[in-house]
Structure formats: structure tokens, C-alpha cells
Scaffold this motif. Sequence first.
Motif, short mmCIF file in Angstrom:
data_model
loop_
_atom_site.label_atom_id
_atom_site.label_comp_id
_atom_site.label_asym_id
_atom_site.label_seq_id
_atom_site.Cartn_x
_atom_site.Cartn_y
_atom_site.Cartn_z
N LYS A 98 44.94 14.99 -11.79
CA LYS A 98 43.95 13.99 -12.19
C LYS A 98 44.35 12.60 -11.70
CE LYS A 98 42.53 16.30 -16.44
NZ LYS A 98 42.54 16.20 -17.91
N MET A 99 45.62 12.26 -11.90
CA MET A 99 46.11 10.95 -11.49
C MET A 99 46.10 10.82 -9.97
SD MET A 99 49.50 9.07 -12.97
CE MET A 99 49.11 9.50 -14.65
N GLU A 100 46.49 11.87 -9.27
CA GLU A 100 46.49 11.84 -7.81
C GLU A 100 45.08 11.61 -7.28
OE1 GLU A 100 47.40 14.65 -3.93
OE2 GLU A 100 48.07 15.34 -5.90
N VAL A 143 44.09 1.11 1.93
CA VAL A 143 45.55 1.13 2.11
C VAL A 143 46.05 2.56 1.99
CG1 VAL A 143 45.85 -1.25 1.27
CG2 VAL A 143 45.99 0.66 -0.35
N SER A 144 47.29 2.78 2.42
CA SER A 144 47.84 4.14 2.38
C SER A 144 48.75 4.39 1.18
CB SER A 144 48.60 4.44 3.67
OG SER A 144 49.65 3.52 3.85
N TYR A 145 49.15 3.33 0.48
CA TYR A 145 49.99 3.48 -0.72
C TYR A 145 49.82 2.24 -1.59
CZ TYR A 145 53.21 0.21 1.48
OH TYR A 145 53.75 -0.91 2.05
N LEU A 146 50.24 2.37 -2.84
CA LEU A 146 50.27 1.23 -3.77
C LEU A 146 51.71 0.79 -3.94
CD1 LEU A 146 47.87 2.55 -6.58
CD2 LEU A 146 47.33 0.95 -4.73
N MET A 189 53.25 10.12 -13.05
CA MET A 189 53.45 8.93 -12.22
C MET A 189 54.64 9.13 -11.27
SD MET A 189 52.62 6.02 -15.10
CE MET A 189 53.20 4.63 -14.14
N GLU A 190 55.69 9.78 -11.76
CA GLU A 190 56.82 10.09 -10.88
C GLU A 190 56.36 10.98 -9.72
OE1 GLU A 190 59.71 11.82 -13.55
OE2 GLU A 190 60.78 9.91 -13.72
N GLY A 191 55.42 11.88 -10.00
CA GLY A 191 54.87 12.73 -8.95
C GLY A 191 54.15 11.93 -7.87
N LEU A 192 53.49 10.84 -8.28
CA LEU A 192 52.82 9.98 -7.30
C LEU A 192 53.82 9.34 -6.35
CD1 LEU A 192 50.25 8.18 -9.63
CD2 LEU A 192 49.81 10.09 -8.06
N VAL A 193 54.99 8.97 -6.89
CA VAL A 193 56.05 8.41 -6.04
C VAL A 193 56.54 9.48 -5.06
CG1 VAL A 193 58.38 7.42 -6.02
CG2 VAL A 193 56.75 6.70 -7.77
N LEU A 208 54.96 11.95 -3.89
CA LEU A 208 53.92 12.19 -2.88
C LEU A 208 53.79 11.04 -1.88
CD1 LEU A 208 51.13 13.71 -5.16
CD2 LEU A 208 52.45 14.91 -3.39
N GLY A 209 54.45 9.91 -2.16
CA GLY A 209 54.37 8.76 -1.27
C GLY A 209 53.12 7.91 -1.46
N LEU A 210 52.37 8.17 -2.53
CA LEU A 210 51.15 7.40 -2.80
C LEU A 210 51.46 6.09 -3.49
CD1 LEU A 210 48.87 10.31 -4.07
CD2 LEU A 210 48.96 9.31 -1.77
N VAL A 211 52.60 6.02 -4.14
CA VAL A 211 53.01 4.85 -4.92
C VAL A 211 54.48 4.58 -4.61
CG1 VAL A 211 53.38 4.03 -7.28
CG2 VAL A 211 51.36 5.38 -6.76
N ARG A 212 54.84 3.32 -4.44
CA ARG A 212 56.24 2.98 -4.14
C ARG A 212 57.08 2.80 -5.40
NH1 ARG A 212 56.83 0.74 1.35
NH2 ARG A 212 55.68 2.31 2.53
N ALA A 213 56.49 2.21 -6.44
CA ALA A 213 57.23 1.95 -7.68
C ALA A 213 56.31 2.15 -8.87
CB ALA A 213 57.78 0.52 -7.68
N ILE A 214 56.89 2.56 -9.99
CA ILE A 214 56.12 2.73 -11.22
C ILE A 214 56.78 1.94 -12.34
CG2 ILE A 214 55.10 4.95 -10.62
CD1 ILE A 214 57.30 6.36 -12.18
#
Length: 94
Positions: free
Chosen positions: A6-8, A20-23, A64-68, A70-76
Amino acid sequence: MNSLNKMENSVRVSLKNLGVSYLDLYLMHWPESSAFGDSTDPPTKSGSEYRQFLNRFKTTWKAMEGLVELGLVRAIGVSHFNIEQIKELLSEFL
């Protein structure tokens, strides 16, 4: 659909809309959603409601760790958490 999926999906829509390609940073703004009505205060520190409350934001953090990963997010990070809630996350994930 699990929390990460869901978050992805949500983040991918945001990335597309932003072009953009990442947050750089993705925050969990509150430790709880509206699961307890209009109150943003957590339930008292006992009983099953409090355990459900803790499990929900831990599940969100894990996604949220999963988003990191996957390379979608740099930091949470988190916002509007009290010290007990931050300690609870740290005890689970460090």
C-alpha cells in the motif's frame, strides 16, 4: 495487500506526480491514524488497545524501511512522537 505494498503504491504515485525517482525524506507524521476516533492521543498504557496502537506504528515503520530498501526513499523518520513512542520504536528496530 500488505502495508508495504500500500505504501509503495502511494509513494510511486507521489514520485510520478513530482517527477522524481526517489524522496529524500519520508516521515510518519503521527504515531497513530484516526483508528481511535478524532483524538490524536494514544490509548492508556495498558490493555489490548495500547498493544494494537504500538503494533500499528511498528508495522508502518517496518513498511517505511521497505521503501528505503527499494530505493524509493533515502531516509525515514518520525514527527509528533513522544519519548515513550520513540523508545518503543528503538527497542524494536535497533
